[in-house]
Enzyme design. Structure first.
Site, PDB file in Angstrom:
ATOM      1  N   ALA A  85       0.802  -1.218   0.000  1.00 12.63           N
ATOM      2  CA  ALA A  85       0.000   0.000   0.000  1.00 12.63           C
ATOM      3  C   ALA A  85       0.835   1.269   0.000  1.00 12.63           C
ATOM      4  CB  ALA A  85      -0.920   0.006   1.225  1.00 12.63           C
ATOM      5  N   LYS A  86       2.097   1.164   0.409  1.00 11.38           N
ATOM      6  CA  LYS A  86       3.038   2.288   0.423  1.00 11.38           C
ATOM      7  C   LYS A  86       2.449   3.515   1.105  1.00 11.38           C
ATOM      8  CE  LYS A  86       5.361   0.588  -3.726  1.00 11.38           C
ATOM      9  NZ  LYS A  86       4.427  -0.538  -3.998  1.00 11.38           N
ATOM     10  N   ARG A  87       1.899   3.301   2.291  1.00  7.10           N
ATOM     11  CA  ARG A  87       1.334   4.394   3.065  1.00  7.10           C
ATOM     12  C   ARG A  87       2.422   5.096   3.877  1.00  7.10           C
ATOM     13  NH1 ARG A  87      -2.408   3.054  -0.145  1.00  7.10           N
ATOM     14  NH2 ARG A  87      -4.587   2.976   0.510  1.00  7.10           N
TER      15      ARG A  87
END
Length: 275
Positions: free
Chosen positions: A95-97
């Site tokens: 998700a690369k949050r």
């Protein structure tokens, strides 16, 4: 899932394969598009065909978000299907949050509490307070972006200041935030030689390695430079497995491709006396 359990699964399956569920609706075999939930049906068949050979799955959240509420439902169904049927498999939300504390807290709740993911990919650019909320969940993991395999990695990640590249600073500083039991790092396979210095900085951490297969990374080089005493690697393959075939036998072909990679991984594990 803790560090030792993950290593036990690797030893049991003679594999450190992570299958990326980048389930792009346009590439899914046409005969499945009549199903009520096309993406989940595709994923389910891929999972059932590959679970023997993999220790992790990594759904790329973008391919689900792009379908709106229906896509989120497909993602939730996919993760729950894995956990209900193959509970020993590690599941990563790609998700690369990463945002200010309160926002990261909500992202963490979404993926690590409301959905049964074991881990989530996180960007380190905003620093410690943007990462800490993800580290508050017991036996859950942060997979911190360090060195990526895309061309644009040159723009920032190799910037050198005072003898330390930016990605090396990420590795060095972030170790104060987490441990080998709750933090691993993304390191792109297309620059496997960089693993020599990376292993000097993070000798015991697990590394998630994208870029093997369709992106041209070499599994042999990754294992040569990246394996440690507990394997310490999850090597991801996405398109080369899930979209290897578009016929009614797509799942069987995916299983064959996963097995081919697992057999090669077994060879490397034996060469390094890990099994």
């Amino acid at each position: 899932m803790n560090y030792e359990k993950l290593f036990e699964t690797i030893v049991k399956k003679h594999s450190f394969l992570c299958v990326g569920l980048d389930s792009e609706i346009e590439k899914i075999p046409s005969f499945l598009k009549k199903r009520k939930d096309t993406i989940f049906e595709f994923n389910k068949r891929i999972i059932d065909a590959t679970h023997e050979y993999t220790v992790a799955y990594k759904p790329n959240v973008a391919f689900y978000e792009s379908s709106g509420a229906k896509g989120w439902s497909s993602l939730d169904s996919t993760v729950r299907y894995i956990k209900d049927n193959y509970p020993d498999i590690f599941v990563i939300a790609d998700a690369k949050r990463g945002d200010i504390g309160n926002t990261s807290k909500m992202y963490a709740k979404a993926f690590l509490e409301n959905m049964p993911f074991d881990a989530i990919t996180v960007t380190p650019y905003m620093g410690e307070d943007s990462v800490t909320p993800f580290l508050l969940y017991n036996e859950k993991w942060v997979v911190l972006l360090a060195l990526t395999s895309n061309k644009g990695a040159d723009d920032f990640q190799y910037h050198n200041e005072d003898g330390l590249k930016l990605f090396e600073r990420v590795l060095s500083v972030s170790q104060k935030w987490g441990t080998i039991n709750n933090m691993m790092y993304v390191v792109g396979a297309t620059r496997a030689e960089m693993l020599i210095n990376i292993r000097k900085l993070v000798p015991e951490h697990f590394l998630l390695i994208p870029g093997v297969g369709a992106q041209g990374g070499s599994l042999e080089e990754v294992t040569k430079y990246g394996l440690n005493s507990k394997c310490g690697l999850l090597v991801n393959s996405s398109r080369g497995i899930i979209f290897a075939d578009s016929s009614v036998n797509f799942d069987k072909i995916a299983g064959q491709k996963a097995k081919e990679i697992q057999v090669e991984m077994e060879k490397h594990l034996r060469q390094h006396s890990l099994i």
